[in-house]
Design a protein around this motif. Structure first.
Motif, short mmCIF file in Angstrom:
data_model
loop_
_atom_site.label_atom_id
_atom_site.label_comp_id
_atom_site.label_asym_id
_atom_site.label_seq_id
_atom_site.Cartn_x
_atom_site.Cartn_y
_atom_site.Cartn_z
N GLU A 68 27.86 26.80 33.88
CA GLU A 68 28.20 27.90 34.78
C GLU A 68 29.59 28.48 34.50
OE1 GLU A 68 25.98 27.41 38.83
OE2 GLU A 68 26.81 25.44 38.35
N LYS A 69 30.10 28.25 33.29
CA LYS A 69 31.38 28.84 32.91
C LYS A 69 31.15 30.14 32.14
CE LYS A 69 34.97 26.50 31.79
NZ LYS A 69 35.98 25.62 31.15
N GLN A 70 32.06 31.08 32.30
CA GLN A 70 31.97 32.33 31.55
C GLN A 70 32.22 32.07 30.06
OE1 GLN A 70 31.14 35.48 32.70
NE2 GLN A 70 30.56 34.35 34.55
N ASP A 71 33.29 31.34 29.77
CA ASP A 71 33.62 31.00 28.38
C ASP A 71 32.98 29.66 28.05
OD1 ASP A 71 34.64 30.53 25.89
OD2 ASP A 71 36.74 30.48 26.50
N LYS A 72 31.99 29.67 27.19
CA LYS A 72 31.23 28.45 26.90
C LYS A 72 31.66 27.79 25.58
CE LYS A 72 27.16 30.11 29.42
NZ LYS A 72 27.63 29.51 30.68
N PHE A 73 32.79 28.22 25.04
CA PHE A 73 33.30 27.55 23.85
C PHE A 73 34.00 26.26 24.26
CE2 PHE A 73 36.42 26.77 20.44
CZ PHE A 73 35.51 26.64 19.38
N MET A 74 33.62 25.15 23.65
CA MET A 74 34.13 23.83 24.04
C MET A 74 35.49 23.56 23.40
SD MET A 74 30.71 21.45 23.93
CE MET A 74 29.47 21.57 25.22
N THR A 75 36.46 24.31 23.84
CA THR A 75 37.79 24.23 23.25
C THR A 75 38.34 22.80 23.28
OG1 THR A 75 38.25 26.49 23.96
CG2 THR A 75 40.14 25.12 23.33
N ARG A 76 38.30 22.16 24.45
CA ARG A 76 38.88 20.83 24.58
C ARG A 76 38.12 19.80 23.75
NH1 ARG A 76 39.84 17.53 30.30
NH2 ARG A 76 40.77 15.67 29.36
N ARG A 95 23.56 16.23 20.15
CA ARG A 95 22.25 15.57 20.19
C ARG A 95 21.42 16.04 21.38
NH1 ARG A 95 20.90 9.81 18.92
NH2 ARG A 95 19.03 11.03 18.63
N VAL A 96 22.04 16.12 22.55
CA VAL A 96 21.31 16.55 23.74
C VAL A 96 20.91 18.02 23.61
CG1 VAL A 96 21.45 16.91 26.24
CG2 VAL A 96 22.39 14.83 25.23
N TRP A 97 21.79 18.84 23.04
CA TRP A 97 21.47 20.25 22.85
C TRP A 97 20.23 20.41 21.96
CZ3 TRP A 97 21.16 23.56 18.62
CH2 TRP A 97 21.02 24.91 18.94
N HIS A 98 20.17 19.67 20.88
CA HIS A 98 18.99 19.74 20.00
C HIS A 98 17.73 19.31 20.76
CE1 HIS A 98 20.36 20.84 15.93
NE2 HIS A 98 21.52 20.32 16.30
N TRP A 99 17.85 18.29 21.61
CA TRP A 99 16.70 17.82 22.40
C TRP A 99 16.27 18.91 23.38
CZ3 TRP A 99 15.35 16.90 27.49
CH2 TRP A 99 14.25 16.06 27.71
N LEU A 100 17.21 19.51 24.06
CA LEU A 100 16.90 20.56 25.03
C LEU A 100 16.36 21.82 24.37
CD1 LEU A 100 19.95 20.25 27.47
CD2 LEU A 100 17.54 19.88 28.07
N SER A 101 16.71 22.04 23.11
CA SER A 101 16.24 23.23 22.40
C SER A 101 14.75 23.19 22.11
CB SER A 101 17.03 23.40 21.09
OG SER A 101 18.40 23.64 21.35
N ASP A 102 14.15 22.02 22.22
CA ASP A 102 12.70 21.89 22.05
C ASP A 102 12.03 22.26 23.38
OD1 ASP A 102 10.04 21.07 21.80
OD2 ASP A 102 10.55 19.29 20.62
N ASN A 113 29.00 27.32 19.84
CA ASN A 113 29.69 26.17 19.21
C ASN A 113 29.04 25.73 17.90
OD1 ASN A 113 31.86 25.04 21.25
ND2 ASN A 113 30.10 25.71 22.50
N GLN A 114 28.06 26.51 17.43
CA GLN A 114 27.40 26.28 16.15
C GLN A 114 26.76 24.90 16.05
OE1 GLN A 114 29.42 27.85 12.64
NE2 GLN A 114 30.93 28.84 13.96
N PHE A 115 26.11 24.47 17.15
CA PHE A 115 25.45 23.17 17.15
C PHE A 115 24.24 23.14 16.24
CE2 PHE A 115 26.98 21.71 21.63
CZ PHE A 115 28.25 21.55 21.12
N GLY A 116 23.69 24.32 15.93
CA GLY A 116 22.50 24.37 15.08
C GLY A 116 22.70 23.80 13.70
N VAL A 117 23.96 23.78 13.22
CA VAL A 117 24.24 23.25 11.89
C VAL A 117 24.81 21.84 11.95
CG1 VAL A 117 24.57 25.54 10.92
CG2 VAL A 117 26.55 24.30 11.85
N LEU A 118 24.87 21.28 13.16
CA LEU A 118 25.42 19.94 13.33
C LEU A 118 24.38 18.99 13.87
CD1 LEU A 118 28.78 20.86 15.14
CD2 LEU A 118 28.49 20.37 12.72
#
Length: 209
Positions: free
Chosen positions: A70-78, A143-150, A203-208
């Protein structure tokens, strides 16, 4: 950490400095992920769940993603900054890690906090080495992002308990599901999936993996 949850209490580091958005992000991480998964886990026949490395990776990965839902900026800077700090720490001393972060364009306060975080627990900070716990936040989120992408995977299954992705398919067969509590952002799964997809793409998770 600025905020953590301990049994039935939420602990805040002083001075408390939150915007409305950052407080919501914190609550999505600590309460709507960690606490709800813990609560639901206590309803299950396998409770208590042993703490394994795989479970911690899944746990922090989900919480990290949900911090940005629910953040506007979704880049995981930290998350990325801590990862870079650890890369430096494994090669350099405390002073050189701090210097490398400053050369990387990080301001003094952030560089100092990051160096403290990755060098904490070491007896001799003049040597290379660091606390690698921070890796699970990035690794878990990917890992969770890839799982949720299915599209065949149901996000509700992540809340049957405090378990790892690797054991999810097996444990959901015996899971008690009648008294589970889910986060409010699951009310509209279409919007939720859009947010998750945006986080991964930015965050370019597709290549990680």
């Amino acid at each position: 950490a600025r905020c953590s949850i301990n049994q039935y209490r939420i602990l805040f580091r002083t001075p408390i400095e939150f915007t409305n958005e950052s407080l919501l992000s914190c609550l999505n991480h600590e309460v709507q992920t960690h606490w709800l998964r813990r609560f639901n886990d206590r309803q299950q026949p396998w409770y208590p769940t042993p703490r394994t490395f795989e479970m911690l990776v899944t746990e922090e990965g989900i919480a990290n993603l949900h911090s940005f839902v629910e953040k506007q900026d979704k880049f995981m800077t930290r998350t990325w900054l801590n990862y870079c700090a650890l890369v430096f720490a494994l090669k350099y001393s405390f002073a050189d890690t701090f210097s490398a972060l400053r050369d990387f364009g990080i301001d003094v306060e952030k560089a100092w906090r990051c160096t403290l975080q990755v060098k904490r627990g070491l007896e001799d900070t003049s040597k290379a080495g660091g606390n690698t716990k921070g890796l699970i936040y990035l690794h878990g989120a990917v890992r969770v992002w890839h799982w949720l992408s299915d599209a065949q995977h149901n996000p509700h299954d992540l809340y049957i308990g405090k378990i790892a992705l690797e054991e999810l398919e097996k444990k959901k067969e015996s899971a008690e599901k009648s008294h589970l509590i889910f986060p409010t952002f699951f009310d509209n799964l279409t919007v939720y999936r859009q947010h998750i997809q945006e986080i991964g793409e930015l965050n370019q998770f597709g290549v990680l993996l």
